[in-house]
Design an enzyme around this catalytic site. Structure first.
Site, PDB file in Angstrom:
ATOM      1  CB  THR A  75      16.132 -19.021  28.649  1.00  0.00           C
ATOM      2  OG1 THR A  75      16.439 -17.718  28.123  1.00  0.00           O
ATOM      3  CG2 THR A  75      15.797 -19.941  27.492  1.00  0.00           C
ATOM      4  CG  ASN A 100      17.504 -14.296  24.838  1.00  0.00           C
ATOM      5  OD1 ASN A 100      17.400 -14.654  23.667  1.00  0.00           O
ATOM      6  ND2 ASN A 100      18.312 -13.331  25.224  1.00  0.00           N
ATOM      7  CD  GLU A 148      13.553  -8.782  41.835  1.00  0.00           C
ATOM      8  OE1 GLU A 148      14.167  -7.728  41.998  1.00  0.00           O
ATOM      9  OE2 GLU A 148      12.787  -9.297  42.687  1.00  0.00           O
ATOM     10  CG  ASP A 178      22.789 -14.517  34.263  1.00  0.00           C
ATOM     11  OD1 ASP A 178      21.625 -14.183  33.969  1.00  0.00           O
ATOM     12  OD2 ASP A 178      23.645 -13.692  34.647  1.00  0.00           O
ATOM     13  CB  SER A 179      25.278 -15.225  28.899  1.00  0.00           C
ATOM     14  OG  SER A 179      23.953 -15.234  28.429  1.00  0.00           O
ATOM     15  N   GLY A 200      20.949 -10.620  20.115  1.00  0.00           N
ATOM     16  CA  GLY A 200      21.574  -9.759  21.119  1.00  0.00           C
ATOM     17  C   GLY A 200      22.687  -8.884  20.548  1.00  0.00           C
ATOM     18  CE1 TYR A 201      24.696  -4.995  24.357  1.00  0.00           C
ATOM     19  CE2 TYR A 201      23.950  -7.071  25.302  1.00  0.00           C
ATOM     20  CZ  TYR A 201      24.039  -5.698  25.349  1.00  0.00           C
ATOM     21  OH  TYR A 201      23.464  -5.017  26.408  1.00  0.00           O
ATOM     22  CE  LYS A 214      26.677 -16.680  19.530  1.00  0.00           C
ATOM     23  NZ  LYS A 214      25.379 -16.106  19.871  1.00  0.00           N
ATOM     24  CG  HIS A 240      29.535 -16.478  25.491  1.00  0.00           C
ATOM     25  ND1 HIS A 240      29.408 -16.329  24.132  1.00  0.00           N
ATOM     26  CD2 HIS A 240      28.365 -16.013  26.016  1.00  0.00           C
ATOM     27  CE1 HIS A 240      28.232 -15.787  23.853  1.00  0.00           C
ATOM     28  NE2 HIS A 240      27.586 -15.582  24.972  1.00  0.00           N
TER      29      HIS A 240
END
Ligand code: ITT
Length: 191
Positions: free
Chosen positions: A8, A10, A38, A67-68, A147-148, A169, A174
């Site tokens: 990753t 991130n 990609e 992948d999320s 992130g969100y 969390k 997820h």
């Protein structure tokens, strides 16, 4: 100890993945930045497999990828697999999502996380998925996570992901659920 490359770029994800994989069986290393994959798949699972497999092949080591993304009911599942590509920064992405939802009253949404582990020859040996349902707030709340997280509210806990401790969390998210399903299988591998 087996080297496991965390595929990753991130940093928010990396921090969570390191916490879940805190096991002497694994020596975690980070994907070299020059390896860029990609994401051409059309599902979370396809993209997780692609990232794990390509990074394993490029490094010759075991690799794990996540992948999320966020699926919003009123937007027919958008941004979904395009969650990272919804804007340049986390705040751009949040602003775009809130703009698209505007005064929509159906705020139901879910985070999805797919994880894949590949052996050094690029073969996918393990895969798991986790989902966390919640609601999109009208404005961000909380400073934690990434992130969100500040706009994703979990009604059961009366908190956004960004207001939760990392441990809380972990127990509801997820990614936490995907890892809870994956870790027992990983132990059985005994590489
Ligand atoms: P890598 O592919 O390098 O792992 P990425 O950020 O591009 O990093 P994805 O393609 O899987 O990863 O995109 C995931 C998007 O969903 C990204 O915008 C994240 O910020 C967001 N996301 C995933 N999990 C999240 C979580 O637990 N909390 C908040 N946002 C999350």
């Amino acid at each position: 100890m087996t080297v496991l490359v965390v595929a990753t770029s991130n940093p928010g994800k990396l921090k969570e993945m390191q916490a879940y994989l805190d096991d002497p069986m694994w020596e975690l290393t980070l994907k070299p930045p020059e390896i860029e994959i990609e994401e051409t798949g059309d599902t979370f699972s396809a993209n997780a497999q692609l990232k794990a497999s390509q990074v394993a092949l490029a490094t010759g080591q075991w690799a794990i990828a996540d992948d999320s993304g966020l699926e919003v009911d009123a937007l027919n599942g958008a941004p979904g697999i395009y969650s990272a590509r919804y804007g340049k920064t986390d705040s751009d992405r949040i602003a775009r999502l809130l703009g698209e939802l505007e005064n929509e009253t159906n705020r139901q949404a879910q985070f999805v996380c797919s994880i894949a582990i590949a052996s050094p020859d690029g073969a996918i040996v393990l895969q798991s998925e986790g989902i966390c349902r919640g609601e999109i707030l009208y404005a961000p709340r909380g400073k934690g996570g990434f992130g969100y997280d500040p706009i994703f509210y979990v009604p059961d806990k009366l908190l956004t992901f960004a207001e939760m401790s990392p441990g809380l969390k972990h127990s509801v998210s997820h990614r936490g659920k995907a890892f809870a399903a994956l870790l027992p299988q990983l132990e059985k591998l005994r590489i």
